[in-house]
Scaffold this motif. Structure first.
Motif, PDB file in Angstrom:
ATOM      1  N   PHE A 138      12.768  15.879   0.825  1.00  0.00           N
ATOM      2  CA  PHE A 138      13.731  16.980   0.364  1.00  0.00           C
ATOM      3  C   PHE A 138      14.299  18.092   1.605  1.00  0.00           C
ATOM      4  CE2 PHE A 138      11.406  16.637  -3.883  1.00  0.00           C
ATOM      5  CZ  PHE A 138      12.177  15.510  -4.244  1.00  0.00           C
ATOM      6  N   ALA A 139      13.729  18.039   2.783  1.00  0.00           N
ATOM      7  CA  ALA A 139      13.797  19.140   3.479  1.00  0.00           C
ATOM      8  C   ALA A 139      15.451  19.253   3.682  1.00  0.00           C
ATOM      9  CB  ALA A 139      13.306  18.505   4.707  1.00  0.00           C
ATOM     10  N   ASP A 140      16.100  18.574   3.881  1.00  0.00           N
ATOM     11  CA  ASP A 140      17.774  18.489   4.286  1.00  0.00           C
ATOM     12  C   ASP A 140      18.223  19.190   2.935  1.00  0.00           C
ATOM     13  OD1 ASP A 140      17.551  17.872   6.880  1.00  0.00           O
ATOM     14  OD2 ASP A 140      18.237  15.929   6.693  1.00  0.00           O
ATOM     15  N   ILE A 186      15.800   7.349  -0.685  1.00  0.00           N
ATOM     16  CA  ILE A 186      14.456   7.062  -1.145  1.00  0.00           C
ATOM     17  C   ILE A 186      13.818   6.391  -0.322  1.00  0.00           C
ATOM     18  CG2 ILE A 186      13.412   5.839  -2.983  1.00  0.00           C
ATOM     19  CD1 ILE A 186      14.711   8.415  -3.776  1.00  0.00           C
ATOM     20  N   ALA A 187      12.608   6.474   0.239  1.00  0.00           N
ATOM     21  CA  ALA A 187      11.870   5.870   1.121  1.00  0.00           C
ATOM     22  C   ALA A 187      11.030   4.698   0.662  1.00  0.00           C
ATOM     23  CB  ALA A 187      11.064   6.856   2.187  1.00  0.00           C
ATOM     24  N   SER A 188      10.169   5.164  -0.663  1.00  0.00           N
ATOM     25  CA  SER A 188       9.497   4.085  -1.391  1.00  0.00           C
ATOM     26  C   SER A 188       9.612   4.164  -2.689  1.00  0.00           C
ATOM     27  CB  SER A 188       7.965   4.191  -0.926  1.00  0.00           C
ATOM     28  OG  SER A 188       7.587   5.597  -1.394  1.00  0.00           O
ATOM     29  N   MET A 244       2.446   5.310  -1.273  1.00  0.00           N
ATOM     30  CA  MET A 244       3.251   6.575  -0.671  1.00  0.00           C
ATOM     31  C   MET A 244       2.255   7.577   0.231  1.00  0.00           C
ATOM     32  SD  MET A 244       5.233   7.811  -3.935  1.00  0.00           S
ATOM     33  CE  MET A 244       5.871   6.677  -5.021  1.00  0.00           C
ATOM     34  N   GLY A 245       3.153   7.986   1.295  1.00  0.00           N
ATOM     35  CA  GLY A 245       2.173   8.964   2.106  1.00  0.00           C
ATOM     36  C   GLY A 245       1.686  10.273   1.412  1.00  0.00           C
ATOM     37  N   THR A 246       0.901  10.843   2.156  1.00  0.00           N
ATOM     38  CA  THR A 246       0.274  11.790   1.617  1.00  0.00           C
ATOM     39  C   THR A 246       1.255  12.951   1.791  1.00  0.00           C
ATOM     40  OG1 THR A 246      -0.698  12.583   3.798  1.00  0.00           O
ATOM     41  CG2 THR A 246      -2.247  11.320   2.345  1.00  0.00           C
ATOM     42  N   ARG A 247       1.104  13.994   0.810  1.00  0.00           N
ATOM     43  CA  ARG A 247       1.982  15.098   0.961  1.00  0.00           C
ATOM     44  C   ARG A 247       3.523  14.820   0.687  1.00  0.00           C
ATOM     45  NH1 ARG A 247      -1.119  19.510   0.609  1.00  0.00           N
ATOM     46  NH2 ARG A 247       0.492  20.693   1.348  1.00  0.00           N
ATOM     47  N   ALA A 248       3.976  13.611   0.155  1.00  0.00           N
ATOM     48  CA  ALA A 248       5.194  13.307  -0.134  1.00  0.00           C
ATOM     49  C   ALA A 248       6.222  14.084  -0.838  1.00  0.00           C
ATOM     50  CB  ALA A 248       5.464  11.862  -0.320  1.00  0.00           C
ATOM     51  N   ASP A 249       7.385  14.357  -0.764  1.00  0.00           N
ATOM     52  CA  ASP A 249       8.323  14.630  -1.828  1.00  0.00           C
ATOM     53  C   ASP A 249       8.455  13.520  -2.650  1.00  0.00           C
ATOM     54  OD1 ASP A 249       8.289  17.171  -0.253  1.00  0.00           O
ATOM     55  OD2 ASP A 249      10.162  16.667   0.812  1.00  0.00           O
ATOM     56  N   LEU A 250       8.561  13.940  -3.957  1.00  0.00           N
ATOM     57  CA  LEU A 250       8.465  12.884  -4.901  1.00  0.00           C
ATOM     58  C   LEU A 250       9.770  13.327  -6.034  1.00  0.00           C
ATOM     59  CD1 LEU A 250       4.889  12.345  -5.755  1.00  0.00           C
ATOM     60  CD2 LEU A 250       6.485  10.850  -4.248  1.00  0.00           C
ATOM     61  N   ILE A 251      10.486  12.175  -6.365  1.00  0.00           N
ATOM     62  CA  ILE A 251      11.326  12.411  -7.798  1.00  0.00           C
ATOM     63  C   ILE A 251      10.663  11.243  -8.623  1.00  0.00           C
ATOM     64  CG2 ILE A 251      13.651  11.592  -8.748  1.00  0.00           C
ATOM     65  CD1 ILE A 251      14.582  12.068  -6.148  1.00  0.00           C
ATOM     66  N   THR A 252      10.447  11.928  -9.806  1.00  0.00           N
ATOM     67  CA  THR A 252       9.439  11.251 -10.942  1.00  0.00           C
ATOM     68  C   THR A 252      10.400  10.965 -12.128  1.00  0.00           C
ATOM     69  OG1 THR A 252       7.595  12.103 -10.274  1.00  0.00           O
ATOM     70  CG2 THR A 252       7.396  10.988 -11.994  1.00  0.00           C
ATOM     71  N   LEU A 253      10.680   9.757 -12.450  1.00  0.00           N
ATOM     72  CA  LEU A 253      11.408   9.481 -13.845  1.00  0.00           C
ATOM     73  C   LEU A 253      10.490   8.769 -14.795  1.00  0.00           C
ATOM     74  CD1 LEU A 253      14.540   8.220 -12.563  1.00  0.00           C
ATOM     75  CD2 LEU A 253      14.294  10.238 -13.718  1.00  0.00           C
ATOM     76  N   ARG A 254      10.102   9.546 -15.873  1.00  0.00           N
ATOM     77  CA  ARG A 254       9.274   8.983 -16.981  1.00  0.00           C
ATOM     78  C   ARG A 254       9.818   8.353 -18.308  1.00  0.00           C
ATOM     79  NH1 ARG A 254       5.099   8.456 -13.927  1.00  0.00           N
ATOM     80  NH2 ARG A 254       3.981  10.132 -13.104  1.00  0.00           N
ATOM     81  N   GLY A 255       9.628   7.302 -18.849  1.00  0.00           N
ATOM     82  CA  GLY A 255      10.102   7.030 -20.197  1.00  0.00           C
ATOM     83  C   GLY A 255      11.828   6.553 -20.241  1.00  0.00           C
ATOM     84  N   SER A 280      20.070  22.831   2.406  1.00  0.00           N
ATOM     85  CA  SER A 280      21.418  22.920   2.196  1.00  0.00           C
ATOM     86  C   SER A 280      21.857  23.010   0.727  1.00  0.00           C
ATOM     87  CB  SER A 280      22.168  21.819   2.632  1.00  0.00           C
ATOM     88  OG  SER A 280      21.715  20.626   1.968  1.00  0.00           O
ATOM     89  N   ASP A 281      20.968  22.989  -0.257  1.00  0.00           N
ATOM     90  CA  ASP A 281      21.257  22.852  -1.621  1.00  0.00           C
ATOM     91  C   ASP A 281      22.342  22.036  -1.925  1.00  0.00           C
ATOM     92  OD1 ASP A 281      20.439  23.722  -4.322  1.00  0.00           O
ATOM     93  OD2 ASP A 281      21.986  25.323  -4.207  1.00  0.00           O
ATOM     94  N   ASP A 282      22.184  20.834  -1.364  1.00  0.00           N
ATOM     95  CA  ASP A 282      22.989  19.634  -1.511  1.00  0.00           C
ATOM     96  C   ASP A 282      22.812  18.282  -2.068  1.00  0.00           C
ATOM     97  OD1 ASP A 282      25.482  17.988  -1.242  1.00  0.00           O
ATOM     98  OD2 ASP A 282      25.461  18.332   0.900  1.00  0.00           O
ATOM     99  N   LEU A 283      23.380  18.076  -3.186  1.00  0.00           N
ATOM    100  CA  LEU A 283      22.809  16.724  -4.006  1.00  0.00           C
ATOM    101  C   LEU A 283      22.882  15.637  -2.863  1.00  0.00           C
ATOM    102  CD1 LEU A 283      21.758  15.236  -6.410  1.00  0.00           C
ATOM    103  CD2 LEU A 283      24.454  15.226  -7.248  1.00  0.00           C
ATOM    104  N   VAL A 284      24.133  15.591  -2.081  1.00  0.00           N
ATOM    105  CA  VAL A 284      24.622  14.269  -1.229  1.00  0.00           C
ATOM    106  C   VAL A 284      23.214  14.104  -0.419  1.00  0.00           C
ATOM    107  CG1 VAL A 284      26.069  13.467   0.276  1.00  0.00           C
ATOM    108  CG2 VAL A 284      26.846  14.709  -1.456  1.00  0.00           C
ATOM    109  N   LYS A 285      22.326  15.026   0.080  1.00  0.00           N
ATOM    110  CA  LYS A 285      21.285  14.777   0.975  1.00  0.00           C
ATOM    111  C   LYS A 285      19.889  14.337   0.232  1.00  0.00           C
ATOM    112  CE  LYS A 285      23.429  17.483   4.395  1.00  0.00           C
ATOM    113  NZ  LYS A 285      23.181  18.646   5.249  1.00  0.00           N
TER     114      LYS A 285
END
Length: 123
Positions: free
Chosen positions: A42-44, A94-96, A1-12, A48-53
């Motif tokens: 996460f920028a878009d 998802i990019a990676s 992953m690139g530096t300073r990336a936005d991340l979604i983390t799922l654990r367990g 926009s506060d939009d889950l679709v993005k």
């Protein structure tokens, strides 16, 4: 992953699967636990506060459990790759994906807490 990336983390994320090379593993099943660290801009979505993005972590977790409880494979390495590839193919934002599959009840003859494999896939 690139530096300073936005991340979604799922654990367990847990499900019972029938993976393994031994007959009793296929027959009886056992718990598998999945962690996923997903790079997603996460920028878009944030502006926009939009889950679709972005990508729905609830939908990703559901798909992970479907794969774990689905078609048996011999190796948790195969399972981890299938999960990572599914995330990239089904969730365009998802990019990676870094996916770790834990097999806490693996048939190991000595005391242990956990065994896991980790794969990384990107676009």
């Amino acid at each position: 992953m690139g530096t300073r990336a936005d991340l979604i983390t799922l654990r367990g994320v847990s499900a019972v699967g029938h993976h393994g090379v031994l007959d009793f593993e296929r027959r009886e099943g056992q718990p598998f636990v999945v962690d996923a660290v997903l790079e997603c801009d996460f920028a878009d979505a944030a502006s926009s506060d939009d889950l679709v993005k972005t990508a729905s972590y609830a939908d990703i977790a559901e798909r992970i459990t479907q794969i774990v409880s689905g078609e048996p494979v011999n190796l948790i390495e195969t399972l981890a790759v299938r999960i990572a590839e599914m995330i990239l193919s089904e969730f365009a934002a998802i990019a990676s994906a870094e996916v770790t599959v834990h097999k806490p009840k693996a048939p190991i003859a000595v005391p242990f807490d956990d065994v896991a494999v980790t794969v990384f896939r990107g676009r």
